[in-house]
Design a protein around this motif. Structure first.
Motif, PDB file in Angstrom:
ATOM      1  N   HIS A 233       0.814  -1.223   0.000  1.00 42.41           N
ATOM      2  CA  HIS A 233       0.000   0.000   0.000  1.00 42.41           C
ATOM      3  C   HIS A 233       0.845   1.271   0.000  1.00 42.41           C
ATOM      4  O   HIS A 233       0.350   2.357   0.324  1.00 42.41           O
ATOM      5  CB  HIS A 233      -0.974   0.025   1.187  1.00 42.41           C
ATOM      6  N   GLY A 234       2.118   1.185  -0.345  1.00 39.19           N
ATOM      7  CA  GLY A 234       2.959   2.363  -0.416  1.00 39.19           C
ATOM      8  C   GLY A 234       3.397   2.872   0.945  1.00 39.19           C
ATOM      9  O   GLY A 234       3.144   2.252   1.980  1.00 39.19           O
ATOM     10  N   ALA A 235       4.063   4.003   0.951  1.00 39.93           N
ATOM     11  CA  ALA A 235       4.557   4.599   2.195  1.00 39.93           C
ATOM     12  C   ALA A 235       3.442   5.363   2.893  1.00 39.93           C
ATOM     13  O   ALA A 235       2.619   6.030   2.254  1.00 39.93           O
ATOM     14  CB  ALA A 235       5.720   5.530   1.907  1.00 39.93           C
ATOM     15  N   GLN A 236       3.417   5.267   4.202  1.00 44.11           N
ATOM     16  CA  GLN A 236       2.428   6.001   4.993  1.00 44.11           C
ATOM     17  C   GLN A 236       2.701   7.505   4.908  1.00 44.11           C
ATOM     18  O   GLN A 236       3.840   7.955   4.959  1.00 44.11           O
ATOM     19  CB  GLN A 236       2.488   5.542   6.447  1.00 44.11           C
ATOM     20  N   SER A 237       1.635   8.266   4.772  1.00 41.39           N
ATOM     21  CA  SER A 237       1.730   9.726   4.719  1.00 41.39           C
ATOM     22  C   SER A 237       0.384  10.302   5.103  1.00 41.39           C
ATOM     23  O   SER A 237      -0.588   9.567   5.331  1.00 41.39           O
ATOM     24  CB  SER A 237       2.119  10.196   3.312  1.00 41.39           C
ATOM     25  N   ALA A 238       0.306  11.620   5.175  1.00 37.74           N
ATOM     26  CA  ALA A 238      -0.971  12.265   5.489  1.00 37.74           C
ATOM     27  C   ALA A 238      -2.027  11.926   4.445  1.00 37.74           C
ATOM     28  O   ALA A 238      -3.214  11.791   4.768  1.00 37.74           O
ATOM     29  CB  ALA A 238      -0.774  13.777   5.581  1.00 37.74           C
ATOM     30  N   LEU A 239      -1.589  11.760   3.204  1.00 40.86           N
ATOM     31  CA  LEU A 239      -2.528  11.415   2.130  1.00 40.86           C
ATOM     32  C   LEU A 239      -2.722   9.920   1.981  1.00 40.86           C
ATOM     33  O   LEU A 239      -3.626   9.479   1.279  1.00 40.86           O
ATOM     34  CB  LEU A 239      -2.028  12.013   0.806  1.00 40.86           C
ATOM     35  N   ASN A 240      -1.867   9.140   2.624  1.00 44.43           N
ATOM     36  CA  ASN A 240      -1.944   7.676   2.536  1.00 44.43           C
ATOM     37  C   ASN A 240      -1.763   7.078   3.931  1.00 44.43           C
ATOM     38  O   ASN A 240      -0.753   6.439   4.226  1.00 44.43           O
ATOM     39  CB  ASN A 240      -0.869   7.150   1.579  1.00 44.43           C
ATOM     40  N   PRO A 241      -2.744   7.277   4.813  1.00 41.26           N
ATOM     41  CA  PRO A 241      -2.578   6.860   6.213  1.00 41.26           C
ATOM     42  C   PRO A 241      -2.498   5.354   6.408  1.00 41.26           C
ATOM     43  O   PRO A 241      -2.054   4.901   7.469  1.00 41.26           O
ATOM     44  CB  PRO A 241      -3.818   7.437   6.901  1.00 41.26           C
ATOM     45  N   HIS A 242      -2.899   4.569   5.427  1.00 37.33           N
ATOM     46  CA  HIS A 242      -2.898   3.114   5.570  1.00 37.33           C
ATOM     47  C   HIS A 242      -1.652   2.463   4.983  1.00 37.33           C
ATOM     48  O   HIS A 242      -1.584   1.232   4.885  1.00 37.33           O
ATOM     49  CB  HIS A 242      -4.153   2.518   4.923  1.00 37.33           C
ATOM     50  N   GLY A 243      -0.654   3.253   4.601  1.00 38.77           N
ATOM     51  CA  GLY A 243       0.568   2.697   4.054  1.00 38.77           C
ATOM     52  C   GLY A 243       1.531   2.222   5.132  1.00 38.77           C
ATOM     53  O   GLY A 243       1.203   2.164   6.327  1.00 38.77           O
ATOM     54  N   GLN A 263      17.037   5.700  -4.650  1.00 42.05           N
ATOM     55  CA  GLN A 263      15.741   5.857  -3.991  1.00 42.05           C
ATOM     56  C   GLN A 263      14.604   5.261  -4.814  1.00 42.05           C
ATOM     57  O   GLN A 263      13.591   4.824  -4.259  1.00 42.05           O
ATOM     58  CB  GLN A 263      15.444   7.347  -3.738  1.00 42.05           C
ATOM     59  N   GLY A 264      14.787   5.204  -6.123  1.00 37.37           N
ATOM     60  CA  GLY A 264      13.744   4.669  -6.994  1.00 37.37           C
ATOM     61  C   GLY A 264      13.535   3.176  -6.839  1.00 37.37           C
ATOM     62  O   GLY A 264      12.541   2.634  -7.351  1.00 37.37           O
ATOM     63  N   ASN A 265      14.425   2.488  -6.121  1.00 35.91           N
ATOM     64  CA  ASN A 265      14.242   1.054  -5.871  1.00 35.91           C
ATOM     65  C   ASN A 265      13.283   0.781  -4.721  1.00 35.91           C
ATOM     66  O   ASN A 265      12.965  -0.383  -4.457  1.00 35.91           O
ATOM     67  CB  ASN A 265      15.585   0.394  -5.575  1.00 35.91           C
ATOM     68  N   VAL A 266      12.854   1.822  -4.018  1.00 34.33           N
ATOM     69  CA  VAL A 266      11.811   1.698  -2.997  1.00 34.33           C
ATOM     70  C   VAL A 266      10.487   1.908  -3.714  1.00 34.33           C
ATOM     71  O   VAL A 266      10.190   3.008  -4.195  1.00 34.33           O
ATOM     72  CB  VAL A 266      12.007   2.729  -1.869  1.00 34.33           C
ATOM     73  N   ARG A 267       9.691   0.846  -3.788  1.00 34.59           N
ATOM     74  CA  ARG A 267       8.539   0.845  -4.682  1.00 34.59           C
ATOM     75  C   ARG A 267       7.309   0.257  -4.005  1.00 34.59           C
ATOM     76  O   ARG A 267       7.424  -0.482  -3.020  1.00 34.59           O
ATOM     77  CB  ARG A 267       8.862   0.003  -5.932  1.00 34.59           C
ATOM     78  N   PRO A 268       6.131   0.521  -4.542  1.00 34.88           N
ATOM     79  CA  PRO A 268       4.927  -0.130  -4.009  1.00 34.88           C
ATOM     80  C   PRO A 268       4.920  -1.618  -4.338  1.00 34.88           C
ATOM     81  O   PRO A 268       5.534  -2.060  -5.321  1.00 34.88           O
ATOM     82  CB  PRO A 268       3.780   0.611  -4.711  1.00 34.88           C
ATOM     83  N   LEU A 269       4.223  -2.387  -3.523  1.00 30.72           N
ATOM     84  CA  LEU A 269       4.187  -3.841  -3.696  1.00 30.72           C
ATOM     85  C   LEU A 269       3.632  -4.244  -5.052  1.00 30.72           C
ATOM     86  O   LEU A 269       4.028  -5.279  -5.614  1.00 30.72           O
ATOM     87  CB  LEU A 269       3.359  -4.472  -2.572  1.00 30.72           C
ATOM     88  N   ARG A 270       2.745  -3.445  -5.618  1.00 23.91           N
ATOM     89  CA  ARG A 270       2.179  -3.818  -6.923  1.00 23.91           C
ATOM     90  C   ARG A 270       3.274  -3.949  -7.985  1.00 23.91           C
ATOM     91  O   ARG A 270       3.132  -4.708  -8.944  1.00 23.91           O
ATOM     92  CB  ARG A 270       1.128  -2.801  -7.353  1.00 23.91           C
ATOM     93  N   THR A 271       4.393  -3.228  -7.816  1.00 20.82           N
ATOM     94  CA  THR A 271       5.500  -3.358  -8.764  1.00 20.82           C
ATOM     95  C   THR A 271       6.126  -4.737  -8.657  1.00 20.82           C
ATOM     96  O   THR A 271       6.457  -5.362  -9.674  1.00 20.82           O
ATOM     97  CB  THR A 271       6.561  -2.273  -8.500  1.00 20.82           C
ATOM     98  N   PHE A 272       6.304  -5.221  -7.423  1.00 26.61           N
ATOM     99  CA  PHE A 272       6.837  -6.574  -7.235  1.00 26.61           C
ATOM    100  C   PHE A 272       5.932  -7.600  -7.900  1.00 26.61           C
ATOM    101  O   PHE A 272       6.407  -8.515  -8.589  1.00 26.61           O
ATOM    102  CB  PHE A 272       6.970  -6.879  -5.744  1.00 26.61           C
ATOM    103  N   PRO A 289       5.047  -4.982   5.189  1.00 29.41           N
ATOM    104  CA  PRO A 289       3.587  -4.888   5.162  1.00 29.41           C
ATOM    105  C   PRO A 289       3.059  -3.542   5.627  1.00 29.41           C
ATOM    106  O   PRO A 289       3.695  -2.825   6.401  1.00 29.41           O
ATOM    107  CB  PRO A 289       3.167  -5.978   6.150  1.00 29.41           C
ATOM    108  N   ALA A 290       1.864  -3.216   5.167  1.00 25.78           N
ATOM    109  CA  ALA A 290       1.076  -2.167   5.787  1.00 25.78           C
ATOM    110  C   ALA A 290       0.455  -2.736   7.063  1.00 25.78           C
ATOM    111  O   ALA A 290       0.345  -3.953   7.229  1.00 25.78           O
ATOM    112  CB  ALA A 290      -0.004  -1.681   4.832  1.00 25.78           C
ATOM    113  N   PRO A 291       0.039  -1.872   7.991  1.00 25.52           N
ATOM    114  CA  PRO A 291      -0.487  -2.379   9.273  1.00 25.52           C
ATOM    115  C   PRO A 291      -1.586  -3.429   9.128  1.00 25.52           C
ATOM    116  O   PRO A 291      -1.560  -4.448   9.824  1.00 25.52           O
ATOM    117  CB  PRO A 291      -0.986  -1.110   9.962  1.00 25.52           C
ATOM    118  N   VAL A 292      -2.523  -3.229   8.222  1.00 27.73           N
ATOM    119  CA  VAL A 292      -3.660  -4.146   8.152  1.00 27.73           C
ATOM    120  C   VAL A 292      -3.233  -5.556   7.763  1.00 27.73           C
ATOM    121  O   VAL A 292      -3.885  -6.537   8.133  1.00 27.73           O
ATOM    122  CB  VAL A 292      -4.726  -3.610   7.174  1.00 27.73           C
ATOM    123  N   ASP A 293      -2.142  -5.698   7.034  1.00 23.12           N
ATOM    124  CA  ASP A 293      -1.674  -7.001   6.572  1.00 23.12           C
ATOM    125  C   ASP A 293      -0.538  -7.570   7.416  1.00 23.12           C
ATOM    126  O   ASP A 293       0.021  -8.616   7.090  1.00 23.12           O
ATOM    127  CB  ASP A 293      -1.176  -6.894   5.125  1.00 23.12           C
TER     128      ASP A 293
END
Length: 462
Positions: A233-243, A263-272, A289-293
């Motif tokens: 779910h990407g990195a957690q941020s104010a716009l992405n609280p579930h990351g 830095q570009g090697n840090v990617r969302p899981l969908r890329t993997f 993982p994101a918290p929910v997972d």
């Protein structure tokens, strides 16, 4: 890959140097000669290493009753000072658990000088006066609760003496996972300013890269070895609280990652997942993982198992499966009971035992590995496979820092090579239903995706 380039180069040199000896087997004049690459052998049959790190489970809490493992012994009853009794280990089918404190002080108290009996007392520190005090740290799950994890353990390799690399919580654990060290640095620009600690300074907006010592990606980049660090779910941020929260998303906080321009090697899981589908996985992957997972209390066990299963299935369906090794573990014990006293190797560890599973077409079948291991063994395996045995060693890695020793070379650390049989034919995939029937309660919702409120603030450390 550098190794592959070296192999081709070596093969060409041999052909050129032994031209007369090889002339009998040369094609007729005018026919193109294309030397074939030597077949990869041993550890080098593994071209893709995937480290999946989940959250907050001790070995006994998931595999304490696994047949043949060093699990929960008979007669255990851990002191319960609030209720003036003791608590025996019990089967806990709850999908959502509470856990207990899991910082450095809690680890010391839980281990209790080797008695391994401080778990209940530590968990009871959160009890409010005048209310019944109950904890679930002595609870354990059985195979019918987590059938996929037990299926991986039965069919591949279960490491039953894998210890957290440090004796503390998530942040230092994730730091050791990629760098074999946890520290606080007085100057982010100076690797020699770092001092080892179980309570490192975290990333902030004002100080986004506080980790000045060297992590493994420095060596990977130096040796032209591809890598990726994938965020559910990407990195957690104010716009992405579930990351993924910063305490688990540590690699962007290392100064050398920015210095390398990686830095570009840090990617969302969908890329993997996309790379798995196309057979283009990098040599080294870390998945966070994101918290929910995550299985971090109170995240659901069923949701975490489904998330991990989907990742493993994606690798198994990939053309890269035949050359992959998956290392699945949990970042710390989460306050849950474990019976094995951790070895003391240095000021930072080891910490309390956690589950470890090795999944690969070359993994031994149904093997329980009793070697002493830590996350340092994952780094060592990567280094031996892709870096010719180079280590995160300030004397040799080209980027000196102040770490006191080379964790991968500790004499008591086992070797994950023992978990593989590279002489066997590659084993077929073991594709599993991400949401199998279980004895978890309440019954997981279809899709294993029901959300629950997470109480990371409960213990003040994660």
């Amino acid at each position: 890959m550098r190794l592959r380039t070296q192999l081709f180069g070596t093969g060409a040199a041999i052909v050129a140097g032994l031209g007369v000896a090889f002339s009998v087997g040369m094609p007729a004049q005018g026919t193109a000669f294309r030397p074939t690459a030597p077949a990869l052998a041993g550890i080098h049959k593994i071209r893709h290493i995937i480290v999946i790190m989940q959250e907050n489970r001790s070995f006994d809490s998931y595999f304490g009753k696994f047949p043949g493992a060093d699990g929960i012994p008979k007669g255990v009853c851990v002191p319960d000072p609030v209720n003036r009794t003791c608590v025996k280990p019990f089967v806990d089918h709850a999908d959502a658990n509470k856990g207990g404190p899991h910082d450095n002080a809690a680890s010391t108290a839980d281990v209790a000088g080797g008695k391994m009996n401080g778990f209940v007392a530590e968990a009871e520190k959160s009890c409010r006066s005048g209310h019944p005090c109950t904890t679930d740290v002595m609870g354990y799950h059985v195979g019918s609760d987590i059938p996929n994890y037990w299926a991986y353990a039965r069919n591949f390799v279960l490491d039953d003496h894998l210890f957290e690399s440090d004796h503390s919580w998530s942040l230092p654990s994730h730091l050791t996972m990629v760098s074999a060290w946890s520290a606080t640095c007085s100057s982010p620009a100076n690797p020699m300013s770092c001092v080892g600690t179980d309570s490192p300074r975290n990333r902030t907006l004002r100080n986004p890269r506080p980790f000045a010592w060297t992590d493994l990606t420095w060596l990977l980049h130096k040796h032209n070895v591809s890598w990726g660090y994938y965020l559910d779910h990407g990195a957690q941020s104010a716009l992405n609280p579930h990351g993924v929260p910063p305490i688990w998303n540590v690699l962007p906080g290392f100064t050398d990652v920015a210095l390398d321009g990686q830095q570009g090697n840090v990617r969302p899981l969908r890329t993997f997942l996309s790379q798995a589908r196309t057979g283009t996985l990098p040599a080294v992957s870390w998945i966070v993982p994101a918290p929910v997972d995550s299985e971090h209390p109170a995240a659901l066990v069923s949701t975490g198992q489904a998330y991990v299963t989907r990742i493993v299935n994606a690798v198994m369906r990939s053309s890269d499966w035949r050359s992959s090794a998956i290392f699945l573990s949990w970042d710390d014990w989460g306050g849950f009971y474990d019976n094995v006293t951790p070895p003391s190797v240095d000021a930072l560890g080891y910490g309390i035992r956690v589950p470890g599973i090795v999944i690969s077409p070359y993994a031994r079948h149904g093997f329980i590995d009793h070697q002493v291991l830590s996350y340092d063994a994952y780094l060592k395996f990567i280094e031996d496979d892709f870096l010719g045995g180079a280590r995160l060693n300030p004397a040799t890695d080209g980027r000196p820092d102040s770490r006191p020793g080379v964790r991968e070379n500790l004499p008591g650390l086992g070797d994950l090579l023992r978990d593989f049989n590279f002489s066997q034919s590659p084993r077929p995939p073991l594709l599993l239903n991400p949401c199998p029937p279980t004895t978890l309660v309440p019954t997981p919702a279809p899709g294993c995706g029901r959300r629950v409120a997470l109480h990371f603030a409960s213990w003040g450390d994660s």
